[in-house]
Design a protein around this motif. Structure first.
Motif, PDB file in Angstrom:
ATOM      1  N   GLN A  28       0.816  -1.214   0.000  1.00 53.44           N
ATOM      2  CA  GLN A  28       0.000   0.000   0.000  1.00 53.44           C
ATOM      3  C   GLN A  28       0.856   1.274   0.000  1.00 53.44           C
ATOM      4  O   GLN A  28       0.444   2.302  -0.527  1.00 53.44           O
ATOM      5  N   VAL A  39       1.282   9.542  -0.283  1.00 53.66           N
ATOM      6  CA  VAL A  39       0.277  10.223  -1.092  1.00 53.66           C
ATOM      7  C   VAL A  39      -0.314  11.358  -0.268  1.00 53.66           C
ATOM      8  O   VAL A  39      -0.713  11.172   0.873  1.00 53.66           O
ATOM      9  N   ARG A  41      -2.723  15.167  -0.441  1.00 52.16           N
ATOM     10  CA  ARG A  41      -3.780  15.878  -1.157  1.00 52.16           C
ATOM     11  C   ARG A  41      -3.225  17.038  -1.978  1.00 52.16           C
ATOM     12  O   ARG A  41      -3.666  17.288  -3.083  1.00 52.16           O
ATOM     13  N   HIS A  76      -1.171  10.876  -8.790  1.00 56.01           N
ATOM     14  CA  HIS A  76      -1.870   9.701  -8.261  1.00 56.01           C
ATOM     15  C   HIS A  76      -3.351  10.021  -8.188  1.00 56.01           C
ATOM     16  O   HIS A  76      -3.741  11.055  -7.653  1.00 56.01           O
ATOM     17  N   HIS A  77      -4.152   9.121  -8.747  1.00 55.88           N
ATOM     18  CA  HIS A  77      -5.609   9.278  -8.669  1.00 55.88           C
ATOM     19  C   HIS A  77      -6.132   8.231  -7.705  1.00 55.88           C
ATOM     20  O   HIS A  77      -5.993   7.038  -7.944  1.00 55.88           O
ATOM     21  N   SER A  78      -6.717   8.670  -6.608  1.00 54.21           N
ATOM     22  CA  SER A  78      -7.242   7.738  -5.608  1.00 54.21           C
ATOM     23  C   SER A  78      -8.614   7.232  -6.042  1.00 54.21           C
ATOM     24  O   SER A  78      -9.155   7.647  -7.064  1.00 54.21           O
ATOM     25  N   ARG A  84      -4.045  13.507  -6.777  1.00 55.13           N
ATOM     26  CA  ARG A  84      -3.207  13.733  -5.613  1.00 55.13           C
ATOM     27  C   ARG A  84      -1.744  13.636  -6.021  1.00 55.13           C
ATOM     28  O   ARG A  84      -1.433  13.259  -7.145  1.00 55.13           O
TER      29      ARG A  84
END
Length: 143
Positions: A28, A39, A41, A76-78, A84
């Motif tokens: 993770q 990660v 915001r 990064h796309h959550s 993000r």
């Protein structure tokens, strides 16, 4: 040529440096190429300065205890679809002189001149003192 700036970040829920290392070894907490990432915001506006030799300094229980050189900033796309920033760092934690740091939200920029010094090579692998003792010593200026 850009100047260099570091980031400082709380390692929330971590009891000690070993706990942060354990977390970073999980799938993770890694990129697809196996590097540790955090990660966040917000995307750093001073990315060029961070990528010019900057590190992420980790605050554990109110004390900066270690750092990692930052390799890159990945998009990064959550799961919620929000864009993000994944702060990708070099594997392994470099222990630094224990330096008290008050709690804060998110991450902060840190000037090179404010960065705690790395512990000497011979002290990098020594067993760490309990975090509460490290904080008490750092509060009175003993590193």
């Amino acid at each position: 040529m850009a100047s260099t700036v570091h980031l400082v970040k709380l390692s929330v829920g971590t009891e000690d440096v070993a706990g942060l290392e354990a977390w970073q070894s999980t799938k993770q907490a890694q990129t697809d190429d196996g590097l540790p990432r955090h990660v966040t915001r917000m995307w750093p506006k001073r990315g060029e300065e961070i990528l010019n030799g900057g590190s992420i300094f980790w605050v554990i229980k109110g004390v900066i205890l270690c750092r990692q050189p930052i390799l890159r900033l990945d998009e990064h796309h959550s799961a919620d679809g929000i864009r993000r920033c994944a702060i990708v760092s070099k594997p392994g934690l470099i222990r630094v002189e224990a330096t008290p740091k008050r709690a804060f939200q998110g991450w902060r920029y840190m000037a090179l001149s404010d960065a705690p010094k790395d512990l000497p090579q011979g002290r990098q692998s020594e067993e760490a003192l309990p975090t509460a003792l490290t904080k008490a010593l750092a509060d009175i200026g003993v590193r």
